[in-house]
Enzyme design. Structure first.
Site, PDB file in Angstrom:
ATOM      1  NE  ARG A 162      54.731  75.742  31.242  1.00 54.12           N
ATOM      2  CZ  ARG A 162      54.186  75.129  30.076  1.00 54.12           C
ATOM      3  NH1 ARG A 162      54.496  73.897  29.998  1.00 54.12           N
ATOM      4  NH2 ARG A 162      53.185  76.000  29.217  1.00 54.12           N
ATOM      5  NE  ARG A 194      48.963  56.201  57.623  1.00 58.76           N
ATOM      6  CZ  ARG A 194      49.881  56.982  57.776  1.00 58.76           C
ATOM      7  NH1 ARG A 194      50.314  57.753  58.734  1.00 58.76           N
ATOM      8  NH2 ARG A 194      50.291  57.667  56.441  1.00 58.76           N
ATOM      9  CG  HIS A 252      49.913  57.489  48.665  1.00 62.07           C
ATOM     10  ND1 HIS A 252      48.986  58.563  48.931  1.00 62.07           N
ATOM     11  CD2 HIS A 252      49.882  56.922  50.002  1.00 62.07           C
ATOM     12  CE1 HIS A 252      48.552  58.655  49.954  1.00 62.07           C
ATOM     13  NE2 HIS A 252      49.011  57.815  50.582  1.00 62.07           N
ATOM     14  CG  MET A 253      55.002  58.106  42.005  1.00 65.69           C
ATOM     15  SD  MET A 253      54.714  59.434  40.706  1.00 65.69           S
ATOM     16  CE  MET A 253      56.282  60.247  40.752  1.00 65.69           C
ATOM     17  CB  SER A 293      93.448  63.332  40.333  1.00 60.28           C
ATOM     18  OG  SER A 293      92.890  62.244  39.445  1.00 60.28           O
ATOM     19  CG  MET A 303      83.414  48.675  36.783  1.00 60.68           C
ATOM     20  SD  MET A 303      83.494  50.515  36.242  1.00 60.68           S
ATOM     21  CE  MET A 303      83.848  50.325  34.667  1.00 60.68           C
ATOM     22  CG  ASP A 341      86.221  51.580  41.801  1.00 59.68           C
ATOM     23  OD1 ASP A 341      85.390  50.918  41.396  1.00 59.68           O
ATOM     24  OD2 ASP A 341      87.442  51.591  41.218  1.00 59.68           O
ATOM     25  NE  ARG A 399      52.146  61.898  62.609  1.00 59.11           N
ATOM     26  CZ  ARG A 399      51.689  60.410  63.186  1.00 59.11           C
ATOM     27  NH1 ARG A 399      51.030  60.175  64.175  1.00 59.11           N
ATOM     28  NH2 ARG A 399      52.244  59.695  62.367  1.00 59.11           N
TER      29      ARG A 399
END
Length: 789
Positions: A572, A477, A667-668, A125, A213, A171, A741
């Protein structure tokens, strides 16, 4: 090469697009993330006061004209960021290959005053676009001669066509860019399938042959093999040697004998042997069944790899490229060659389109002529690094062939869990064993170290670790300062000669404490290296940390779902709190990937006036057809403007116009299976760190003892702009804000204006880094070692 003006920031305010018309089209195959690129081009174009046109159905739409070329507004591209494929369509077009077709296309563009084209597609292209550009003035003259089409004035006014390309291809087969738009999302689809197969196959002791592929390019097969620890991979650029059938069967049966219940073989659809004969997934399956009698299944992934929603990486990449493409069109002169916006390391760069196309064709030529070593080199540093790392990690040499160094190396995880830590441990252990060291795993960080939770770990122990989330070794930690005496004892008892620490800010502080304790304890006078792994991405000395990409995908997925939930209830606004401590990386990049209206971060102070301006902005937005808003807030961005406060403020101020909801992701963001990027990044950066340890051990071994007490023997390995670099932690102190930090300077803050521009805020955007056309560089084999990801 940058301009001499580099030290003065250059802003794009003086680059006005007034009077310019930009056409955007997608062509060739579709790839996830193309819509994000289209959205960025449209919004950036409108932002700089240019007119922007959709060209529907690729080149076919350009030739057919009419309703296929339509001027678009800001709202036209709302809600397309998370959609896969391309909303403006893509079609193969035979007529554009003829001069007659291109004549018609030129006429259709001139009618609308379009002399700037942004093409998102593959190399075919983009080559077509370049030919169109070269013929442009001739096409206009021909139209003028025919009299009835355009006049001489139009020929002069629209004399030049500027073209900027972006590569959309799953690719990743285009030279000059480390990643093409769509590749990362395709890897997500492949890895989702592999992870699903792994659970079923382990119940039954099966062998799976997966066909992915990649007719001419083995990138997807190679990276997915790295990311899932496949037993064998077939790619077109690196055919197996004669007699591969025997070697593969021996390896599969050895793995089975080591109680490995599952074998995975990945085949690129264009895989060949060294005689250029195809290797098909069926052929591989038949071979395994006949020779070994294993229960073997074939899974052909096909177009599943093109589908689904784009990953966070692809959305950010496409948005950055889209904005850069518009800037390139604004700065283009008649003398500027057609360019392509690409990614090098962590930087958006512009390269001459035809140089990239030429090199891409060179790869195919080298493969056709059997020059496979050269084909791999032409693919670029990133591809070569992937291949070398895969070879290093997939095949264990017989013990008799392994060198014996008598060095003991310990690996530990420190800080909060981050997806990809296990892939990093696996790579460290396997490379260490290959280098001849004895590898030790430390359970539960520095605290476990002090308690003597140390065990030798073998090649087989880390099998299947790449896809596991969290930290299998356990991580805490706790910093080492209060356990120095006990840790020194354990180092002596287990004769530990080097340390590799995988973790976040605590790991960095831990290394600083250990190196400071060298004066008192000789045991710490050994090489130590840190690999950054934390979702917060707040470690100084590295642009990326393992785990941040997975967290970003979690945030993006959640934002998509939340936005979808609002499509039924109009008007919303959602306020979403992300993790990151004081580092705003997740909030800022999550906002860019999810198309948010605002992101509040600690690094950019804000006050009540800004909150008020955001509310007003959303109030205006609710009058348009886009009646929902999304606001991200970094957890520690401001101690008084809490998530609750912002939620209540928005609720009060928006009364009667919009209502509000809030969501704390928590923590998700630390959980889940690691993304392909984190598996791959963790694997490669960790392998490189282990090779550095081997080098340092040789350098510091004297009179039967390892003794290293210089600054450069305690390093952090980080991604900096375009390269992976080892930096002494002592030198990084000056770059660190220890109170909050975070690093004092953070590269991603430069992308903050992008998010604001795409959300329709007026802002300044520093473009000092862009604007220079570079050349496609051939790298030397030596260079592959220094670098790219």
């Amino acid at each position: 090469p940058h301009s001499a003006m580099d030290h003065q920031p250059k802003f794009f305010e003086n680059l006005s697009g007034t009077g310019k018309a930009i056409g955007v089209l997608t062509s060739g195959g579709d790839a996830q993330g193309m819509n994000a690129a289209v959205r960025a081009v449209v919004r950036m174009g409108i932002y700089v006061k240019a007119k922007v046109y959709f060209v529907y159905e690729g080149y076919q739409g350009m030739v057919d004209g009419g309703d296929n070329i339509v001027e678009v507004s800001w709202e036209s591209v709302s809600s397309i960021l998370q959609v896969g494929g391309t909303v403006i369509g893509s079609a193969r077009c035979k007529s554009f290959r003829t001069r007659e077709g291109r004549l018609q296309a030129a006429y259709n563009l001139v009618q609308r005053g379009i002399t700037n084209l942004c093409v998102i597609g593959g190399d075919g292209s983009l080559t077509g676009a370049n030919l169109f550009r070269e013929e442009w003035s001739g096409l206009l003259e021909e139209l003028a001669q025919k009299g009835k089409f355009i006049d001489e004035e139009a020929v002069k006014k629209y004399a030049y066509l500027n073209i900027v390309g972006m590569v959309g291809s799953i690719d990743n087969d285009f030279c000059g860019t480390d990643m093409t738009i769509g590749t990362d999302s395709a890897l997500h689809r492949i890895i989702e399938v592999v992870d699903a197969i792994m659970t079923t196959a382990q119940s039954h002791q099966r062998t799976f042959v997966l066909e992915v592929m990649g007719r001419h390019c083995g990138y997807l097969a190679l990276v997915s093999a790295l990311a899932c620890g496949a037993d064998w991979v077939f790619i077109p650029e690196y055919p197996p040697e004669e007699g591969w059938e025997d070697s593969m069967c021996v390896k599969l049966s050895e793995n089975r004998a080591r109680k490995k219940r599952l074998n995975i073989i990945i085949v690129a659809e264009g895989a060949i042997d060294c005689h250029n004969k195809p290797i098909t997934s069926e052929k591989v399956k038949d071979l395994v069944v006949q020779r070994l009698g294993f229960d073997t299944r074939v899974t052909i992934l096909g177009h599943v790899q093109r589908g689904g929603t784009p990953s966070a990486f692809d959305r950010i990449l496409a948005s950055r490229m889209g904005v850069e493409a518009v800037l390139a069109l604004l700065e283009a002169t008649p003398a500027t060659p057609a360019c392509v916006v690409s990614l090098s390391g962590n930087q958006a760069v512009r390269l001459p389109l035809m140089e990239c196309v030429q090199m891409t064709q060179e790869v195919q030529k080298a493969m056709d002529e059997g020059r496979f070593v050269e084909a791999v080199r032409l693919r670029g540093r990133s591809f070569e690094n992937n291949l070398n790392t895969y070879k290093l990690l997939s095949q264990k040499k017989p013990d008799a062939e392994l060198p014996k160094t008598n060095f003991n190396v310990a690996v530990l995880n420190v800080g909060a869990p981050a997806a990809g830590m296990n892939a990093a441990v696996r790579a460290a252990v396997r490379v260490g064993i290959t280098e001849g060291h004895k590898m030790f795993a430390v359970i539960d960080g520095f605290e476990g170290f002090a308690r003597g939770k140390i065990k030798e770990i073998s090649w087989g122990d880390v099998g299947g670790w790449t896809g596991q989330g969290g930290s299998i070794l356990g991580t805490k930690r706790t910093l080492p300062a209060k356990y120095l005496e006990k840790i020194a004892d354990q180092m002596r008892t287990n004769s530990i000669n080097a340390l590799m620490v995988i973790g976040g800010f605590e790991a960095y502080l831990g290394l600083l404490e250990l190196s400071a304790a060298r004066e008192k304890y000789d045991e710490f006078c050994v090489p130590m290296v840190m690999v950054p792994a934390t979702v917060s991405n707040n470690v100084p000395g590295s642009d990326f940390s393992i785990g941040a990409d997975t967290a970003l995908n979690t945030i993006t997925d959640t934002c998509d779902r939340i936005k979808q939930s609002a499509s039924g209830t109009k008007r919303r606004v959602f306020i979403i709190e992300t993790m990151g401590g004081y580092c705003g990386y997740l909030a800022n990049m999550g906002a860019l990937a999810a198309g948010a209206d605002a992101a509040y971060i600690f690094e950019e102070q804000f006050d009540i006036r800004e909150l008020q301006a955001n509310v007003e902005h959303l109030t205006e937005k609710m009058k348009t057809s886009i009646q929902r808003g999304l606001v991200l807030r970094n957890e520690n961005c401001n101690e008084n403007y809490t998530t609750d406060f912002i939620y209540q403020l928005y609720s009060e101020e928006g009364k009667g116009v919009f209502d509000c909801r809030k969501n704390v992701l928590g923590h998700m963001q630390q959980g889940g299976a690691p993304s392909p990027f984190d598996r791959n990044f963790g694997t490669k950066i960790s392998a490189k760190a282990m090779q550095w340890i081997s080098k340092k051990l040789k350098e510091t071994y004297r009179k039967g003892k390892v003794f290293a007490n210089t600054d450069d023997s305690v390093c952090l390995l980080g991604m900096r702009r375009r390269n992976l670099v080892f930096q002494p932690v002592a030198e990084l102190k000056n770059e660190t804000d220890f109170v909050h930090r975070i690093p004092k300077e953070q590269w991603w803050l430069k992308l903050r204006p992008l998010m604001k521009i795409l959300a329709k805020y007026k802002t300044s955007y520093d473009v000092s880094d862009s604007g220079q056309l570079e050349h496609v560089a051939m790298h030397s084999p030596k260079e592959a070692e220094t670098g790219a990801i």
